[in-house]
Design an enzyme around this catalytic site. Sequence first.
Site, PDB file in Angstrom:
ATOM      1  N   TYR A 141      -6.531   3.119   4.457  1.00  0.00           N
ATOM      2  CA  TYR A 141      -5.189   3.554   4.049  1.00  0.00           C
ATOM      3  C   TYR A 141      -4.943   3.096   2.622  1.00  0.00           C
ATOM      4  O   TYR A 141      -5.167   1.932   2.289  1.00  0.00           O
ATOM      5  CB  TYR A 141      -4.134   2.955   4.979  1.00  0.00           C
ATOM      6  N   ASP A 235      -9.437  -1.248  -3.406  1.00  0.00           N
ATOM      7  CA  ASP A 235      -8.015  -1.319  -3.087  1.00  0.00           C
ATOM      8  C   ASP A 235      -7.756  -2.703  -2.475  1.00  0.00           C
ATOM      9  O   ASP A 235      -8.010  -2.937  -1.299  1.00  0.00           O
ATOM     10  CB  ASP A 235      -7.636  -0.196  -2.112  1.00  0.00           C
ATOM     11  N   LYS A 263       1.900  -5.858  -2.798  1.00  0.00           N
ATOM     12  CA  LYS A 263       2.162  -6.913  -1.796  1.00  0.00           C
ATOM     13  C   LYS A 263       2.276  -8.309  -2.447  1.00  0.00           C
ATOM     14  O   LYS A 263       3.250  -8.561  -3.135  1.00  0.00           O
ATOM     15  CB  LYS A 263       1.139  -6.821  -0.673  1.00  0.00           C
TER      16      LYS A 263
END
Length: 423
Positions: A141, A235, A263
């Site tokens: 994702y 990522d 994040k």
Amino acid sequence: MKNDDIFEESKKYMPGGVNSPVRAFKDVSLNPPIIKKGQGTYIYDEEGNKYIDFVCSWGPMILGHCDEDVVNAIKHTSENSISFGATTKIEFELAKYICKTVDNVDMIRMVNSGTEATMSAIKLARGYTGKNKIIKFAGGYHGHFDGFLVDAGSGLMTEGIPGSAGVPEDSIKNTLIAEYNNISSVENIFKKYNDIAAVIVEPVAGNMGVIPGDKSFLMGLRELCDKYGTLLIFDEVMSGFRVAYKGAQSIYGIKPDLTTFAKIMGGGLPCGAYGGRREIMEKLSPMGPVYQAGTMSGNPIVMAAGLATLKKLHDNPEYYVHLEKLGSKLQNGIETIAKKKDIPVVFNRCGAMFTLFFNKNKEVKNYEDAKKCDTALFARYFEHMIKSGIYIAPSQFEAVFLNVKQTDEDIDKFIQAFNSFEI
Ligand SMILES: *Cc1c(COP(=O)(O)O)cnc(C)c1O
């Protein structure tokens, strides 16, 4: 107001009562508690119930909730600078901090979410290489950008939908899907297509549940990318500053061309960034021809919260030792009980992120393995845990996170709760 009443009211004004699908607890067929407050390792809902938080805002709150240094940075900065849409000193301070920290990042561009970071990194890779196609992995994702919503994990898998409505076929025709931890599936794609701009991968996958990449697999990606003139994008939105201070790339010793962050780097405020080799980053506007912009990008309050978080992590290297100790204690505890009670589980962990898969296989190495989990059993486990005051991700296909404020007692409570779970 009761949690359920607030949730019902929310549903009238927000689709599903939420601003991000997984928060609706659909996978586990429950109503979510409505969170009011967080302090240290605990969160509290509107009815005053207290939970030990193992979601940590899906990763960012690695220092625990409302860490005093982060709160002070936000307070202090907001007194003088909320937003200018102009350059501020604190932007380069955080940029420099990340560049000095993460080995393969010479320059960085701030954005406002992980989604923005990954979609911009793809555009930059296309602009730099002059190629069009990208390879991603089933179950990986990278945010909700159209080009990634192909066989995606996380929120989509949670909803049980194979793709997403509203994504034109044209938007995904350049996205090729390979199997995680299977290098020949990638090699086959390279042999078939010669127009591949980038391979994007979570070096430690977190969005089909936690599945660490095999070192040989990630090294194989590096070799294939070098061979075919393709950029390798790590990522690290989830793994960055979490599995190790310098990210997953420092554990594996592999050099991606570009890295995406979000994040933890924003200390709990909306954030994102992408960075990498200087010659690639210099293709970005205003230096180069690849256009990408953002009114709120590099917002001073976000930068301050991020800088306070990263500095504290840097100044306290023992935090990562502590997190590893908690993680291995939890893993041992759960695995021992599961064995004793004959509950089929696979516990995948990398430092302070893990997933307990209810899976009869010996290992979970890719999305196909993950999909074999007993999600009904997971739902019952989840309900038991939340009723025991242990707040974990409400889906089998998500990561669970530790934070530095957690103690041995918090881990003991998790283990005790699992011990009293009857399957
Ligand atoms: C969370 C996540 C994203 C998306 O970030 P948002 O800030 O939610 O847009 C992208 N990639 C990975 C690996 C993530 O974990």
